[in-house]
Design a protein around this motif. Sequence first.
Motif, PDB file in Angstrom:
ATOM      1  N   GLU A 298      45.273  23.556  37.858  1.00  0.00           N
ATOM      2  CA  GLU A 298      44.215  24.503  37.499  1.00  0.00           C
ATOM      3  C   GLU A 298      44.554  25.914  38.019  1.00  0.00           C
ATOM      4  O   GLU A 298      44.438  26.909  37.299  1.00  0.00           O
ATOM      5  CB  GLU A 298      42.890  24.010  38.118  1.00  0.00           C
ATOM      6  CG  GLU A 298      41.665  24.810  37.721  1.00  0.00           C
ATOM      7  CD  GLU A 298      41.203  24.489  36.319  1.00  0.00           C
ATOM      8  OE1 GLU A 298      41.820  23.669  35.637  1.00  0.00           O
ATOM      9  OE2 GLU A 298      40.199  25.100  35.895  1.00  0.00           O
ATOM     10  N   ILE A 299      44.979  25.977  39.268  1.00  0.00           N
ATOM     11  CA  ILE A 299      45.319  27.283  39.863  1.00  0.00           C
ATOM     12  C   ILE A 299      46.508  27.897  39.139  1.00  0.00           C
ATOM     13  O   ILE A 299      46.533  29.103  38.854  1.00  0.00           O
ATOM     14  CB  ILE A 299      45.641  27.121  41.367  1.00  0.00           C
ATOM     15  CG1 ILE A 299      44.417  26.650  42.141  1.00  0.00           C
ATOM     16  CG2 ILE A 299      46.167  28.428  41.956  1.00  0.00           C
ATOM     17  CD1 ILE A 299      44.738  26.118  43.530  1.00  0.00           C
ATOM     18  N   LEU A 300      47.485  27.047  38.815  1.00  0.00           N
ATOM     19  CA  LEU A 300      48.705  27.578  38.195  1.00  0.00           C
ATOM     20  C   LEU A 300      48.477  27.972  36.738  1.00  0.00           C
ATOM     21  O   LEU A 300      49.172  28.842  36.218  1.00  0.00           O
ATOM     22  CB  LEU A 300      49.845  26.564  38.330  1.00  0.00           C
ATOM     23  CG  LEU A 300      50.347  26.421  39.771  1.00  0.00           C
ATOM     24  CD1 LEU A 300      51.285  25.214  39.912  1.00  0.00           C
ATOM     25  CD2 LEU A 300      51.047  27.699  40.238  1.00  0.00           C
ATOM     26  N   VAL A 301      47.508  27.349  36.074  1.00  0.00           N
ATOM     27  CA  VAL A 301      47.145  27.833  34.731  1.00  0.00           C
ATOM     28  C   VAL A 301      46.694  29.293  34.845  1.00  0.00           C
ATOM     29  O   VAL A 301      47.088  30.153  34.060  1.00  0.00           O
ATOM     30  CB  VAL A 301      46.025  26.969  34.108  1.00  0.00           C
ATOM     31  CG1 VAL A 301      45.477  27.641  32.853  1.00  0.00           C
ATOM     32  CG2 VAL A 301      46.538  25.579  33.762  1.00  0.00           C
ATOM     33  N   TRP A 302      45.884  29.557  35.852  1.00  0.00           N
ATOM     34  CA  TRP A 302      45.425  30.932  36.075  1.00  0.00           C
ATOM     35  C   TRP A 302      46.554  31.824  36.573  1.00  0.00           C
ATOM     36  O   TRP A 302      46.424  33.060  36.563  1.00  0.00           O
ATOM     37  CB  TRP A 302      44.309  30.950  37.127  1.00  0.00           C
ATOM     38  CG  TRP A 302      42.986  30.475  36.656  1.00  0.00           C
ATOM     39  CD1 TRP A 302      42.486  29.208  36.762  1.00  0.00           C
ATOM     40  CD2 TRP A 302      41.964  31.238  36.012  1.00  0.00           C
ATOM     41  NE1 TRP A 302      41.217  29.150  36.229  1.00  0.00           N
ATOM     42  CE2 TRP A 302      40.869  30.378  35.764  1.00  0.00           C
ATOM     43  CE3 TRP A 302      41.862  32.589  35.622  1.00  0.00           C
ATOM     44  CZ2 TRP A 302      39.698  30.808  35.147  1.00  0.00           C
ATOM     45  CZ3 TRP A 302      40.699  33.015  35.006  1.00  0.00           C
ATOM     46  CH2 TRP A 302      39.643  32.128  34.767  1.00  0.00           C
ATOM     47  N   ALA A 303      47.629  31.211  37.060  1.00  0.00           N
ATOM     48  CA  ALA A 303      48.737  31.948  37.688  1.00  0.00           C
ATOM     49  C   ALA A 303      48.227  32.814  38.846  1.00  0.00           C
ATOM     50  O   ALA A 303      48.776  33.884  39.128  1.00  0.00           O
ATOM     51  CB  ALA A 303      49.497  32.794  36.664  1.00  0.00           C
ATOM     52  N   GLY A 304      47.142  32.335  39.469  1.00  0.00           N
ATOM     53  CA  GLY A 304      46.593  33.087  40.603  1.00  0.00           C
ATOM     54  C   GLY A 304      46.024  34.438  40.218  1.00  0.00           C
ATOM     55  O   GLY A 304      45.823  35.294  41.075  1.00  0.00           O
ATOM     56  N   ASP A 305      45.746  34.646  38.930  1.00  0.00           N
ATOM     57  CA  ASP A 305      45.314  35.960  38.429  1.00  0.00           C
ATOM     58  C   ASP A 305      43.937  35.852  37.785  1.00  0.00           C
ATOM     59  O   ASP A 305      43.826  35.583  36.591  1.00  0.00           O
ATOM     60  CB  ASP A 305      46.335  36.462  37.398  1.00  0.00           C
ATOM     61  CG  ASP A 305      45.853  37.720  36.693  1.00  0.00           C
ATOM     62  OD1 ASP A 305      44.914  38.381  37.182  1.00  0.00           O
ATOM     63  OD2 ASP A 305      46.437  38.035  35.635  1.00  0.00           O
ATOM     64  N   PRO A 306      42.878  36.047  38.582  1.00  0.00           N
ATOM     65  CA  PRO A 306      41.538  35.921  37.982  1.00  0.00           C
ATOM     66  C   PRO A 306      41.163  37.114  37.108  1.00  0.00           C
ATOM     67  O   PRO A 306      40.198  37.058  36.373  1.00  0.00           O
ATOM     68  CB  PRO A 306      40.623  35.833  39.200  1.00  0.00           C
ATOM     69  CG  PRO A 306      41.358  36.532  40.294  1.00  0.00           C
ATOM     70  CD  PRO A 306      42.820  36.317  40.031  1.00  0.00           C
ATOM     71  N   HIS A 307      41.909  38.205  37.224  1.00  0.00           N
ATOM     72  CA  HIS A 307      41.633  39.433  36.465  1.00  0.00           C
ATOM     73  C   HIS A 307      40.147  39.791  36.559  1.00  0.00           C
ATOM     74  O   HIS A 307      39.453  39.958  35.549  1.00  0.00           O
ATOM     75  CB  HIS A 307      42.077  39.307  35.012  1.00  0.00           C
ATOM     76  CG  HIS A 307      42.591  40.610  34.476  1.00  0.00           C
ATOM     77  ND1 HIS A 307      43.894  40.845  34.166  1.00  0.00           N
ATOM     78  CD2 HIS A 307      41.945  41.784  34.256  1.00  0.00           C
ATOM     79  CE1 HIS A 307      44.028  42.089  33.751  1.00  0.00           C
ATOM     80  NE2 HIS A 307      42.859  42.685  33.797  1.00  0.00           N
ATOM     81  N   ILE A 308      39.693  39.905  37.796  1.00  0.00           N
ATOM     82  CA  ILE A 308      38.264  40.092  38.036  1.00  0.00           C
ATOM     83  C   ILE A 308      37.985  41.463  38.649  1.00  0.00           C
ATOM     84  O   ILE A 308      38.795  41.985  39.434  1.00  0.00           O
ATOM     85  CB  ILE A 308      37.731  38.973  38.973  1.00  0.00           C
ATOM     86  CG1 ILE A 308      36.200  39.047  39.102  1.00  0.00           C
ATOM     87  CG2 ILE A 308      38.371  39.039  40.345  1.00  0.00           C
ATOM     88  CD1 ILE A 308      35.606  37.860  39.833  1.00  0.00           C
ATOM     89  N   GLY A 309      36.866  42.043  38.273  1.00  0.00           N
ATOM     90  CA  GLY A 309      36.377  43.256  38.900  1.00  0.00           C
ATOM     91  C   GLY A 309      35.181  42.904  39.759  1.00  0.00           C
ATOM     92  O   GLY A 309      34.180  42.393  39.260  1.00  0.00           O
ATOM     93  N   VAL A 310      35.312  43.104  41.067  1.00  0.00           N
ATOM     94  CA  VAL A 310      34.208  42.850  41.990  1.00  0.00           C
ATOM     95  C   VAL A 310      33.528  44.192  42.230  1.00  0.00           C
ATOM     96  O   VAL A 310      34.108  45.086  42.856  1.00  0.00           O
ATOM     97  CB  VAL A 310      34.716  42.225  43.304  1.00  0.00           C
ATOM     98  CG1 VAL A 310      33.557  41.987  44.271  1.00  0.00           C
ATOM     99  CG2 VAL A 310      35.462  40.917  43.023  1.00  0.00           C
ATOM    100  N   PHE A 311      32.347  44.333  41.716  1.00  0.00           N
ATOM    101  CA  PHE A 311      31.651  45.623  41.699  1.00  0.00           C
ATOM    102  C   PHE A 311      31.371  46.125  43.115  1.00  0.00           C
ATOM    103  O   PHE A 311      30.935  45.368  43.969  1.00  0.00           O
ATOM    104  CB  PHE A 311      30.329  45.463  40.934  1.00  0.00           C
ATOM    105  CG  PHE A 311      29.623  46.753  40.640  1.00  0.00           C
ATOM    106  CD1 PHE A 311      29.990  47.519  39.543  1.00  0.00           C
ATOM    107  CD2 PHE A 311      28.606  47.207  41.459  1.00  0.00           C
ATOM    108  CE1 PHE A 311      29.336  48.712  39.264  1.00  0.00           C
ATOM    109  CE2 PHE A 311      27.951  48.401  41.191  1.00  0.00           C
ATOM    110  CZ  PHE A 311      28.322  49.153  40.089  1.00  0.00           C
ATOM    111  N   PRO A 312      31.583  47.415  43.423  1.00  0.00           N
ATOM    112  CA  PRO A 312      32.061  48.402  42.454  1.00  0.00           C
ATOM    113  C   PRO A 312      33.530  48.802  42.614  1.00  0.00           C
ATOM    114  O   PRO A 312      34.052  49.486  41.760  1.00  0.00           O
ATOM    115  CB  PRO A 312      31.185  49.611  42.790  1.00  0.00           C
ATOM    116  CG  PRO A 312      30.998  49.527  44.276  1.00  0.00           C
ATOM    117  CD  PRO A 312      30.976  48.066  44.625  1.00  0.00           C
TER     118      PRO A 312
END
Length: 431
Positions: A298-312
């Motif tokens: 599961e983690i490797l599918v994401w490649a450790g990249d959540p591409h997330i913005g934690v506001f702000p």
Amino acid sequence: MDMSDLPVPCTPREISQLVQRDRVHGSIYTSQAIFEMEMRHIFHRTWLCVGHASEIPEPGAYRTTRLGTQSVIMARGSDGEVRVLMNRCRHRGVALTETETGCVRRFTCPYHGWVYDTTGELKLVPDADAYGRGFDLSAYGLTPAPRVAQYRGFVFASLSPEGESLDEHLGPAKAYMDLFLDVSPLGEIDARAGVTKTSFRANWKFVGMDGYHPNYVHKTVYDLRRRRKPVGSAKGESFSDESANLTRDLGKGHVMLDVYPVRKANYASYLQSMSGRPGWDAYYAAMVQAWGQERADEILVWAGDPHIGVFPNLQLIGSQIRLIRPVAADVTEVLMFPTVLKGVPDAINESRLRAHEAFYGPASQGSPDDAEIFERNQIGLSAVVDPWVLLARGLDREKVDVDGSIVGTITDETTQRGQLKQWKLLMEQAA
Ligand code: FES
């Protein structure tokens, strides 16, 4: 309400009306008066990411940065504790350090020589007798940020003494921050691999989380990738309406480009392509041993990249911790810290760093083009004849997912709406 001639400065409640369900007024990107309200009611109030504790591993190590417009020092004290201290001498307010990072035994003010230890305690005042007998050094230590908390090494601070806890603020974003960390079999990263800095003449709210632009701003990159690898990188697959990828609004302004669906579909061929590459087999085995087969995959599918913005001000993209530092309505600094993983073969970390340099470095394929488009956006918004900006893309096809997040297709403006919804809420609460 016609707000094309909105008088500034005005109240936070009036400003909150500049964000509507499907559009926003261009002045939220261009007005210096609104910028100053953003600093006061958002950046000087909510939780901001200061950095990662791995940047300052030993006592005396520090990094200077800003909380909104206020200069702070993130320092590890001689007692091993990480603090966030205002970078302001308690005498007449001079910034104690101008250097971005270093390791010291004490902070000495360059103006009149007051000396503080790495925990912030005032230790020496030259000719202190002149202040009288009651002068108490212990009352003049460096002022700490009112609230400081960590989540798995991410150091956050708030300039407000009150408000929701960091745990409440991060909410569902924590699970995605875990993905960023757990791509190490030890669950630990090191953020001392350097920093890529960029500064541009555009507003901070343009940065990141746009799944509509890659095929246009980064067209050359995708054309190149298609030529090199005809299967698996076509325009339609990752960033178009035909893509299975999603935009996701997690609430509280936290948003992401959810590229899991396409990566999941390509995971078997990805594993095949990685097998035998330097360090990979040992890395994969370590991940399975650490997390079990299912979670490791599961983690490797994401490649450790959540591409997330934690506001702000925090974004986790690829291998980087990205911090956004607003300077003025039309000036922004972005700091991108590529991270390496603890407990993995060197070759794995080398490939992370090379990939970061290739897309986010100063002469790279991606980041300079982003900065260019942000500046053009700022120039365009200086025209106020028709001041509203349309953010309606995908509004009518959004859905609520089982986890409560709002999802749209990858090109939808779900992410921008999610960020600005929180912006509006904080302005309304300030009213
Ligand atoms: Fe720092 Fe005077 S301002 S010692």
